[in-house]
Design a protein around this motif. Structure first.
Motif, short mmCIF file in Angstrom:
data_model
loop_
_atom_site.label_atom_id
_atom_site.label_comp_id
_atom_site.label_asym_id
_atom_site.label_seq_id
_atom_site.Cartn_x
_atom_site.Cartn_y
_atom_site.Cartn_z
N SER A 195 -66.34 -30.41 -1.01
CA SER A 195 -65.92 -31.54 -1.83
C SER A 195 -65.39 -32.68 -0.95
O SER A 195 -65.66 -33.86 -1.22
CB SER A 195 -64.83 -31.09 -2.80
N LEU A 196 -64.68 -32.32 0.11
CA LEU A 196 -64.20 -33.34 1.05
C LEU A 196 -65.37 -34.06 1.70
O LEU A 196 -65.34 -35.29 1.89
CB LEU A 196 -63.33 -32.69 2.14
N MET A 197 -66.41 -33.31 2.03
CA MET A 197 -67.59 -33.90 2.65
C MET A 197 -68.27 -34.91 1.72
O MET A 197 -68.73 -35.98 2.15
CB MET A 197 -68.59 -32.82 3.05
N GLU B 219 -68.80 -38.74 2.83
CA GLU B 219 -70.14 -39.31 2.94
C GLU B 219 -70.30 -40.55 2.06
O GLU B 219 -70.98 -41.51 2.43
CB GLU B 219 -71.19 -38.25 2.57
N ASP B 220 -69.65 -40.53 0.90
CA ASP B 220 -69.69 -41.69 0.02
C ASP B 220 -69.00 -42.88 0.69
O ASP B 220 -69.47 -44.03 0.62
CB ASP B 220 -69.00 -41.35 -1.31
N ILE B 221 -67.87 -42.61 1.35
CA ILE B 221 -67.15 -43.67 2.06
C ILE B 221 -68.00 -44.22 3.20
O ILE B 221 -68.11 -45.44 3.38
CB ILE B 221 -65.81 -43.13 2.61
N LEU C 193 -55.89 -34.29 0.98
CA LEU C 193 -56.87 -35.10 1.72
C LEU C 193 -57.94 -35.64 0.77
O LEU C 193 -58.37 -36.80 0.90
CB LEU C 193 -57.51 -34.25 2.82
N LYS C 194 -58.34 -34.82 -0.18
CA LYS C 194 -59.34 -35.26 -1.17
C LYS C 194 -58.81 -36.45 -1.96
O LYS C 194 -59.54 -37.43 -2.21
CB LYS C 194 -59.67 -34.10 -2.10
N GLY C 195 -57.54 -36.39 -2.36
CA GLY C 195 -56.93 -37.50 -3.09
C GLY C 195 -56.90 -38.77 -2.26
O GLY C 195 -57.15 -39.88 -2.77
N THR C 196 -56.61 -38.62 -0.96
CA THR C 196 -56.58 -39.79 -0.07
C THR C 196 -57.97 -40.40 0.07
O THR C 196 -58.12 -41.63 0.02
CB THR C 196 -56.04 -39.37 1.31
N LEU C 197 -58.97 -39.55 0.26
CA LEU C 197 -60.34 -40.05 0.38
C LEU C 197 -60.80 -40.72 -0.92
O LEU C 197 -61.52 -41.73 -0.88
CB LEU C 197 -61.29 -38.90 0.73
N ARG C 198 -60.37 -40.18 -2.04
CA ARG C 198 -60.73 -40.78 -3.33
C ARG C 198 -60.15 -42.19 -3.44
O ARG C 198 -60.82 -43.12 -3.91
CB ARG C 198 -60.22 -39.90 -4.47
N ARG C 199 -58.90 -42.36 -3.02
CA ARG C 199 -58.25 -43.68 -3.08
C ARG C 199 -58.92 -44.67 -2.12
O ARG C 199 -59.09 -45.85 -2.43
CB ARG C 199 -56.76 -43.56 -2.76
N ILE C 200 -59.27 -44.18 -0.92
CA ILE C 200 -59.96 -45.04 0.04
C ILE C 200 -61.30 -45.49 -0.55
O ILE C 200 -61.67 -46.67 -0.46
CB ILE C 200 -60.19 -44.28 1.37
N ASN C 201 -62.00 -44.54 -1.15
CA ASN C 201 -63.30 -44.84 -1.76
C ASN C 201 -63.16 -45.89 -2.86
O ASN C 201 -63.93 -46.85 -2.95
CB ASN C 201 -63.90 -43.55 -2.32
#
Length: 239
Positions: A176-178, A182-184, A219-227
């Motif tokens: 899920s992190l990947m 990858e979207d970012i 980390l998933k939450g952080t990547l979601r916010r960055i995205n």
């Protein structure tokens, strides 16, 4: 059953040290082959493993013990592993030993004399020889140091260290992190080859990482916010 066999120990203190190391890893069956006299030093150095010393058994020869105890796997230790020219001394590492040994039978872990180790005749009685990689400048380990390394490799497969509320991230959580990363990366506008490299590097880092499920969730939450922030900036730029 695992027996720890000390062949012709020369120092009462080393018997105690070995007993102490054994108890650190849950081993209690100590066998002494033609030993020096047990003295107070043996019990003093054993500390809380005095019972291991008290309950030790003595044999006059390694061969007699192996026959009497009906040993299924005799594992000898040596600091001078041989090569193809000396088949009897071809050795495995402690890790390889722990991966391959049959714990269901009677196993003897045999340690040699402090000064000379096991004789060639004693090595021939062994089914497996194990050697610990050390530096060429000083390759020979003290018996208790060598024993601790071998015991550890065997014991670590049985012992875990659970922490309340702390569980390792699952494969699905790492994948899920990947997906988010990858979207970012795609939104950053990298050339195709750089996008692939960036994704590969992140994937390798995540696969090697010993992260908990909670850490993966954070980390998933952080990547979601960055995205989401990148997407917002992109929409603002299109206005």
């Amino acid at each position: 059953m695992i027996y720890v066999v000390f062949v012709e120990p020369e120092s009462p203190g080393n018997i105690g040290f070995l007993a102490r190391t054994m108890k650190n890893f849950g081993l209690t069956n100590l066998v002494l082959i033609n030993p020096c006299e047990l003295k107070n030093e043996s019990y003093f150095q054993a500390m809380h493993a005095r019972d291991v010393v008290s309950n030790s058994v003595t044999y006059d020869s390694l061969e007699n013990f192996l026959i009497d105890a009906k040993i299924d796997s005799a594992v000898g230790t040596t600091g001078t592993a041989g090569g193809s020219y000396n088949v009897a001394r071809i050795a495995v590492s402690p890790e390889q030993l722990a991966d391959s040994i049959n714990y269901q039978g009677n196993v003897a872990l045999i340690f040699g004399r402090e000064g000379n180790g096991l004789s060639n005749q004693e090595i021939k009685l062994c089914d497996v020889i194990v050697s610990i990689p050390t530096h060429d400048y000083y390759p020979i380990l003290n018996i208790t140091h060598a024993a601790a390394i071998i015991f550890y490799e065997m014991f670590k497969r049985e012992k875990s260290y659970p922490v309340d509320g702390l569980e390792a991230a699952t494969k699905a959580e790492k994948e899920s992190l990947m997906i988010y990363m990858e979207d970012i990366i795609q939104k950053l506008g990298y050339p195709t080859h750089k996008s692939k490299n960036a994704s590969l590097v992140f994937k390798r880092i995540i696969e090697r990482a010993f992260i908990s499920g909670r850490e993966a969730h954070t980390l998933k939450g952080t990547l979601r916010r960055i995205n989401a922030r990148i997407k917002e900036k992109g929409n603002e730029g299109e206005k």
